[in-house]
Design an enzyme around this catalytic site. Structure first.
Site, PDB file in Angstrom:
ATOM      1  N   GLU A  71     -10.247   6.217   1.054  1.00 30.52           N
ATOM      2  CA  GLU A  71      -9.583   4.814   0.581  1.00 30.52           C
ATOM      3  C   GLU A  71     -10.543   4.391  -0.610  1.00 30.52           C
ATOM      4  OE1 GLU A  71      -7.595   2.847   2.737  1.00 30.52           O
ATOM      5  OE2 GLU A  71      -7.915   3.399   4.977  1.00 30.52           O
TER       6      GLU A  71
ATOM      7  N   HIS B 251      -4.996   6.686   0.821  1.00 30.05           N
ATOM      8  CA  HIS B 251      -4.913   5.429   1.401  1.00 30.05           C
ATOM      9  C   HIS B 251      -5.443   4.327   0.288  1.00 30.05           C
ATOM     10  CE1 HIS B 251      -3.167   5.805   5.636  1.00 30.05           C
ATOM     11  NE2 HIS B 251      -3.664   6.940   5.238  1.00 30.05           N
TER      12      HIS B 251
ATOM     13  N   GLU C 264       0.793  -1.187   0.180  1.00 33.31           N
ATOM     14  CA  GLU C 264      -0.143  -0.142   0.072  1.00 33.31           C
ATOM     15  C   GLU C 264       0.982   1.226  -0.009  1.00 33.31           C
ATOM     16  OE1 GLU C 264      -3.312   2.519   2.755  1.00 33.31           O
ATOM     17  OE2 GLU C 264      -2.435   0.448   3.500  1.00 33.31           O
TER      18      GLU C 264
END
Length: 218
Positions: free
Chosen positions: A177, A113, A60
């Protein structure tokens, strides 16, 4: 050859960003939307903190940074002053991240993210987090969520969450996200640099709409 290809790719992608922006503002005026705006991009994790790890090992922290760097390039051309909490693969504390945004009196603090959930490989939907209800953080979260919902065709989640970087922000702040990299198909999608550009462009569309909306007093 590389010196020729890179600028051409950027021009093509930049033209795409204009087409994204056309839904919220005309191509003749969109650069004025970001003129003088201070935007802090916060690519999550970094260094020893890898963040989520995809099914085949995609990190990530790497994807967060790639998207942030692409978005920064676009926003700078569009007239914004852009700062990153990290521009390389280094660890940065949460305190340092939010301090940068607060000290700069940023017009927007955007934490970037990619999500993950163990044991649920089929899940893949956008999520937008905010904390403050006394500024335009919730509005920004709604706009970014809508941008990624439109891109994916999947309904996401708008969540008020007491994350440190949101709780201690003294400026409008959101944490996004857009995808679940625990989804194997999405992880593979994220491995393609062209798709990273696409993600950056969706963010850009959200940034433009957010600043246009608040400038209109909506």
């Amino acid at each position: 050859m590389k010196k020729i290809i890179v600028p051409v790719i950027f021009l093509v992608v930049f033209s795409i960003s204009i087409s994204f922006a056309s839904s919220t503002t005309s191509t003749a005026t969109f650069m004025n939307v970001l003129a003088g705006k201070i935007i802090v991009l916060d690519p999550g994790h970094g260094g020893v903190d890898t963040g989520a790890i995809g099914p085949t090992g995609l990190l990530e922290k790497t994807i967060n940074l790639q998207v942030a760097l692409d978005l920064a390039s676009i926003l700078k051309v569009q007239g914004a002053s852009v700062y990153l909490t990290r521009a390389t693969d280094v660890y940065v504390s949460l305190q340092a991240r939010i301090a940068l945004a607060n000290n700069l009196h940023a017009d927007l603090f955007l934490c970037m993210h990619h999500n993950s959930i163990e044991g649920a490989p089929d899940i893949d939907r956008p999520q937008a987090f905010y904390w403050s209800t006394t500024d335009t953080s919730e509005l920004a979260a709604k706009i970014f969520l809508e941008a990624f919902e439109n891109f994916t065709g999947v309904q996401g989640d708008l969540i008020q969450e007491e994350y440190y970087v949101l709780q201690y922000a003294q400026v409008p702040a959101v944490l996004i996200e857009p995808f679940f990299m625990s989804n194997p198909a999405r992880e593979k999608w994220l491995e393609n640099p062209i798709n990273i550009w696409k993600e950056a462009l969706v963010y850009d569309n959200g940034v433009l709409k957010y600043f246009k909306t608040i400038s209109n007093g909506s």
